[in-house]
Design an enzyme around this catalytic site. Structure first.
Site, mmCIF file in Angstrom:
data_model
loop_
_atom_site.group_PDB
_atom_site.id
_atom_site.type_symbol
_atom_site.label_atom_id
_atom_site.label_comp_id
_atom_site.label_asym_id
_atom_site.label_seq_id
_atom_site.Cartn_x
_atom_site.Cartn_y
_atom_site.Cartn_z
ATOM 1 N N LYS A 1 23.262 -7.530 -6.961
ATOM 2 C CA LYS A 1 24.608 -7.820 -7.458
ATOM 3 C C LYS A 1 25.673 -7.187 -6.576
ATOM 4 O O LYS A 1 26.841 -7.171 -6.922
ATOM 5 C CB LYS A 1 24.757 -7.294 -8.896
ATOM 6 C CG LYS A 1 23.799 -7.933 -9.874
ATOM 7 C CD LYS A 1 23.909 -7.275 -11.243
ATOM 8 C CE LYS A 1 22.800 -7.769 -12.163
ATOM 9 N NZ LYS A 1 22.613 -6.874 -13.313
ATOM 10 N N HIS B 1 8.213 6.230 10.105
ATOM 11 C CA HIS B 1 7.418 6.081 8.892
ATOM 12 C C HIS B 1 6.551 7.340 8.850
ATOM 13 O O HIS B 1 5.371 7.303 9.188
ATOM 14 C CB HIS B 1 6.559 4.806 9.002
ATOM 15 C CG HIS B 1 5.860 4.419 7.739
ATOM 16 N ND1 HIS B 1 5.818 5.225 6.625
ATOM 17 C CD2 HIS B 1 5.159 3.306 7.416
ATOM 18 C CE1 HIS B 1 5.128 4.611 5.675
ATOM 19 N NE2 HIS B 1 4.716 3.455 6.127
ATOM 20 N N ARG C 1 12.264 3.178 0.976
ATOM 21 C CA ARG C 1 11.966 2.283 2.100
ATOM 22 C C ARG C 1 13.131 1.323 2.240
ATOM 23 O O ARG C 1 13.607 0.763 1.256
ATOM 24 C CB ARG C 1 10.677 1.503 1.871
ATOM 25 C CG ARG C 1 10.536 0.388 2.915
ATOM 26 C CD ARG C 1 9.185 -0.234 2.919
ATOM 27 N NE ARG C 1 8.213 0.642 3.544
ATOM 28 C CZ ARG C 1 6.997 0.220 3.893
ATOM 29 N NH1 ARG C 1 6.619 -1.015 3.661
ATOM 30 N NH2 ARG C 1 6.156 1.056 4.464
ATOM 31 N N ARG D 1 0.817 -1.226 0.000
ATOM 32 C CA ARG D 1 0.000 0.000 0.000
ATOM 33 C C ARG D 1 0.843 1.265 0.000
ATOM 34 O O ARG D 1 0.486 2.227 -0.661
ATOM 35 C CB ARG D 1 -1.031 -0.030 1.120
ATOM 36 C CG ARG D 1 -0.568 0.404 2.470
ATOM 37 C CD ARG D 1 -1.425 -0.215 3.507
ATOM 38 N NE ARG D 1 -1.205 -1.648 3.534
ATOM 39 C CZ ARG D 1 -2.125 -2.542 3.852
ATOM 40 N NH1 ARG D 1 -3.331 -2.160 4.153
ATOM 41 N NH2 ARG D 1 -1.844 -3.822 3.849
ATOM 42 N N THR D 2 1.956 1.274 0.717
ATOM 43 C CA THR D 2 2.755 2.505 0.745
ATOM 44 C C THR D 2 3.329 2.798 -0.633
ATOM 45 O O THR D 2 3.280 3.928 -1.122
ATOM 46 C CB THR D 2 3.896 2.388 1.778
ATOM 47 O OG1 THR D 2 3.319 2.056 3.043
ATOM 48 C CG2 THR D 2 4.649 3.681 1.911
#
Lengths: 322, 183
Positions: free
Chosen positions: A97, A147, A119, A69-70
């Site tokens: 990598k 957040h 995030r 959702r974010t």
């Protein structure tokens, strides 16, 4: 102008190029962002769900952790401001990598972007990125730290339900945050936002998940949800984050649920008009019973809706400030 | 700051705008729907006052009034950036096929009107957009021409560094139009 902003000073200017934490925002900053979000709400309900405010700008979603959702909310918010959105996932990318976070961010910035939404599983990751690049950085969750957009959308939801959007003054309100406080960035951002708007905060959870340090932040701590419930205007039920629990924090899921789950029976103790909040995704039957999650007290879907306006305001203000 | 119109004069000007709109509307077919949309933060108050005068005539259905915040449509957003204060748009009616009278306090470059029209068109498809302004001080930078003008200031000696202020209750303590330095 002054009328609409309530107690905002006329010469106020949003000063932040980044949105990294609510700890560093003043109460005036928070109220200004929330007021700005009010102006963005109507964009989502009309026929053309777009305004040209960030036309020609590029916003990058840089997500190193799973998110539905974010990520979607930031994407949609940027689209509704007419920005171009680039989606970047750590899985299957150069990060896999061995590229470092800073190198990844710098490479993305080199493509000419205006904002990076980050995030990351490490606390402080968003700030580190912001120090390495020249564009705006918005924190979409960094480890157990903050957040910010979740904290903002939660107080926005409370203000709308309780008709406090004219001043965003939460004096006299008391909010309980329940669950795994220790691992929760949502809890930290909520504590900052609520306190800066004038609300009192009580944190509830098992002793293993409730660090005493929160008392120094001015929070009341409790291990007894039944005792707290009658005295609060809103209760924010955190998800039990099994992915972050490294040790045995509580004896069993069933015990946690019986002590800290919000059940219909437990709701009898609460005020009739209590707001039941949850940042999602819910573990139905664990921290919250389905009947409660789907009751009229629940603001869970409004929180998702409000997240869009909040993220539009966050993007607009930070990109506008750079 | 020098006053150009006092509260009495402002009332006459707004009534004049309302009567001019009423005259056009009188000749329009009876099934045509009309609405007023004022640009914040003074145009919406002018629109409300025009509506009161129109409704006082009583021979047509009441005119709905909306208010429009054009901040997100401004063409100078990238320059003013975070100084922009986003307000709320409140248009509680459908715009499709409606004759919309856009109302603003001061017409100068025409850029606000352009932004307002872009915003209105995103909100629906008005049958026609009319433009009513309380004052026109000249200085157009876009091909925009008002349909209804209260006070024509285009031949007044207003310096480029001066601003035309429209003060209206209840946002201000009195009704007046004045000219003074910017800021």
């Amino acid at each position: 102008m002054s009328k609409q902003l309530g107690n905002q000073a006329d010469d106020y200017r949003w000063p932040h190029r980044h949105l990294l934490s609510l700890e560093e925002l003043s109460s005036q900053d928070i109220r200004f962002l929330l007021t700005t979000a009010l102006g963005f709400e109507s964009v989502s309900t009309r026929s053309v769900k777009k305004v040209p405010a960030l036309r020609g700008r590029v916003v990058v979603n840089l997500f190193f952790e799973d998110s539905t959702r974010t990520r979607a909310s930031f994407h949609l918010a940027a689209s509704r401001l007419s920005a171009d959105v680039l989606e970047f996932s750590a899985k299957g990318s150069s990060v896999a990598k061995g590229e470092t976070l800073i190198d990844t961010a710098r490479n993305i910035e080199a493509m000419g972007v205006d904002a990076i939404v980050v995030r990351h599983q490490q606390s402080g990751a968003a700030r580190m990125v912001s120090q390495a690049v020249g564009c705006s950085v918005l924190n979409a969750g960094d480890g157990q730290h903050e957040h910010p957009t979740q904290g903002l959308l939660d107080v926005f939801t409370i203000a709308k339900r309780l008709n406090r959007t004219d001043t965003f003054d939460f004096t006299g309100l008391k909010v309980a945050i329940v669950g795994d406080i220790a691992h929760s960035r949502v809890a930290r951002s909520n504590v900052h936002a609520l306190q800066k708007l004038g609300a009192r905060v009580v944190l509830v959870g098992p002793p293993t998940l409730l660090p005493g340090g929160f008392r120094d932040m001015g929070c009341e701590l409790s291990h007894d949800l039944d005792a707290v419930l009658p005295g609060v205007d809103a209760v924010n039920m955190l998800r039990v984050q099994f992915e972050r629990l490294t040790s045995q924090a509580f004896p069993s899921v069933r015990e946690y649920s019986s002590l800290f789950g919000l059940t219909a029976a437990r709701m009898q103790r609460a005020r009739k008009d209590i707001l039941v909040m949850h940042p999602g995704p819910m573990n139905r039957g664990l921290e919250i019973e389905s009947a409660v999650a789907d009751s009229p007290n629940s603001t869970i879907l409004e929180q998702v809706t409000n997240g869009l306006a909040i993220r539009m305001a966050g993007l607009f203000l930070t990109v506008g400030a750079s | 700051m020098r006053q150009i119109a006092d509260s009495k004069h402002v009332e006459v000007l707004i009534h004049g705008l309302a009567d001019a709109v009423a005259a056009v509307r009188l000749e329009a077919p009876a099934d045509q729907t009309w609405a007023l949309v004022g640009i914040r933060n003074r145009g919406d108050e002018i629109a409300r006052r025009i509506a009161r005068r129109l409704d006082a005539h009583g021979d047509k259905p009441p005119v709905p009034v909306g208010s429009l915040d054009i901040t997100l449509y401004r063409d100078d957003l990238s320059e003013i950036g975070s100084q922009a204060v986003v307000g709320t748009t409140d248009i509680p009616f459908e715009l499709d096929a409606v004759h919309v009278v856009l109302v603003d306090d001061v017409l100068m470059t025409g850029r606000s009107i352009r932004a307002a029209m872009a915003s209105l068109i995103d909100l629906g498809r008005p049958r026609r957009i009319w433009l009513a302004v309380l004052t026109d001080r000249g200085g157009r930078e876009l091909p925009i021409c008002p349909d209804f003008v209260g006070l024509d200031l285009t031949s007044e000696p207003i310096e480029a560094g001066e601003h035309v202020y429209v003060h209206l209750k209840p946002a201000d303590d009195k009704d007046q139009i004045a000219v003074g330095p910017i800021g």
